[in-house]
Scaffold this active site. Sequence first.
Site, short mmCIF file in Angstrom:
data_model
loop_
_atom_site.label_atom_id
_atom_site.label_comp_id
_atom_site.label_asym_id
_atom_site.label_seq_id
_atom_site.Cartn_x
_atom_site.Cartn_y
_atom_site.Cartn_z
N GLY A 273 0.82 -1.20 0.00
CA GLY A 273 0.00 0.00 0.00
C GLY A 273 0.85 1.24 0.00
N SER A 274 0.32 2.32 0.54
CA SER A 274 1.02 3.60 0.55
C SER A 274 2.15 3.59 1.57
CB SER A 274 0.04 4.72 0.90
OG SER A 274 -0.38 4.60 2.25
N CYS B 150 1.62 0.76 -8.35
CA CYS B 150 2.82 1.24 -7.66
C CYS B 150 3.98 1.35 -8.63
CB CYS B 150 3.17 0.32 -6.48
SG CYS B 150 3.29 -1.41 -6.93
N GLY C 212 4.69 -3.32 -14.56
CA GLY C 212 4.57 -4.75 -14.79
C GLY C 212 5.82 -5.48 -14.34
N GLU D 208 4.10 10.57 -4.45
CA GLU D 208 3.42 9.62 -5.31
C GLU D 208 1.96 10.04 -5.46
OE1 GLU D 208 2.85 4.81 -5.70
OE2 GLU D 208 2.38 5.75 -3.76
N GLU E 287 5.79 -3.53 0.86
CA GLU E 287 5.90 -3.13 -0.54
C GLU E 287 5.02 -1.91 -0.70
OE1 GLU E 287 5.69 -1.98 -3.89
OE2 GLU E 287 4.00 -3.36 -4.04
#
Length: 512
Positions: free
Chosen positions: A242-243, A298, A460, A398, A264
């Site tokens: 997540g964030s 992300c 990806g 972000e 992550e």
Amino acid sequence: MIDIKETLSSLGISSENNGISTGQKSWKGGGEMLHSYSPVDGNLIGKIGSASNNDYEQVVMVSMAAFKIWRLVPAPKRGEIVRQMGDQLRSKKQALGTLVSYEMGKSLQEGLGEVQEMIDICDFAVGLSRQLYGLSMHSEREKHRMYEQWHPLGVVGIISAFNFPVAVWSWNAMLAWVCGNVCVWKPSEKTPLTAIACQNIIQSVLIENDLPEGISSIVTGGREIGQYLAEDNRISLVSATGSTRMGRSVGESVAKRLGKSLLELGGNNAIIVTDSADLNIAIPGIVFGAVGTAGQRCTSTRRIIVQENVYDEVKNRLIKAYGQLRIGNPLDENIHVGPLIDKAAVENYLDAVEKIKEEGGRFIVTPKVLEGENYRSGCYVAPCIAEVNNDYPIVQAETFAPILYLIKYRTLDEAITLQNAVPQGLSSSIFTLNMREAEEFLSQSGSDCGIANVNIGTSGAEIGGAFGGEKETGGGRESGSDAWRNYMRRQTTTINYSATLPLAQGIKFEFE
């Protein structure tokens, strides 16, 4: 047209769903009701009862009981169970991929691709179940054997994000299961129905093999459920996606109890385009990276750092490409860009647009919120491009939206410095046909990200490689390579088969 009701029925989804499940048992839960609305058309898909503290306690107790049995199943046999899970996912790929697309808003191709990632990680995990290797070391003492072995941790808590509502859970769960752990999954409250569909699929395999409930569990709910997992000493590992803000909170809570976490988190990914780049492959890579999943990956491409000699050509090609984007219902395979996840995400997009203007940015592709019958959910926005400086505060953050920043550079050293000069360190890329430029980008003084690509985009990842990043991205690694070690504990063992007791380093310890 796709029949959503038929899709939901085939996955065991009804208008009201059980939000807590431990294998064979499920219940609605004592917490508040969650409502899942599709960002595609704004329609209510279903209601889900979230977990109360008592519900959570029941799940953990059942999971701990299941672990005592599951850890004793030989790893290759655990792999066989995961193989069956993969087969079930294959049979449900179209339906589950459609639900991912409808509940999250990503294109149908991306939804189906996400389910394919789940199938691929099952295949990877099956092979891994026979390769959980330890090392053998030579002892300095005669007639001693020294080696290391790996044991399962216990209960693994998985916190997943809305943008990949099923794939990232599977990266964790499939590896954790072949390693002998059991899993408690807290899915995003924005995409709970996809989680319930996955649990229904996994549950059918567990029942068929007469395995204990608690090997796979879900607990739906908001932030408080994630906090339960983070603060619970019984949870051996918390894997959170997540964030950065969320990850910092989880990481601090787990660290306070000296637990293990795998984080992550956010990305602020850049592509460097040199004057030797093949722009015929660079432009499609940039555009997909920036607008795929409506910029909510992300690994989405946020920044394009372009050599001054080709800057105008790259800019003009991007303007032309953006003019051809088709925005609309992601279940239509002709559509390039679907909606943002909800109206709150639209507000974040608009806030970022205003900050870009305030900080001096200039839009070359205009941002806007789309209106009309085809966009009635209110979640559709136009992907946009702004010329900016890398040090703008908004560029340093972000933004989970299809906003692309265009930045000019002169030398490759300057480009690499610009790329690395953000707090995040997930994915990076360079487009060049110059071997020296490519190798410099991949060198110790090059990209500081966990992922560094040459002549492909930032977005990806293949499941065979370890996935994750550095700095505020969290430092964790999921999926392939040796990421399995996150889900096991290392044990060093020494066996003395002599008739004496020699001590290490030749120490003498004698007495009468």
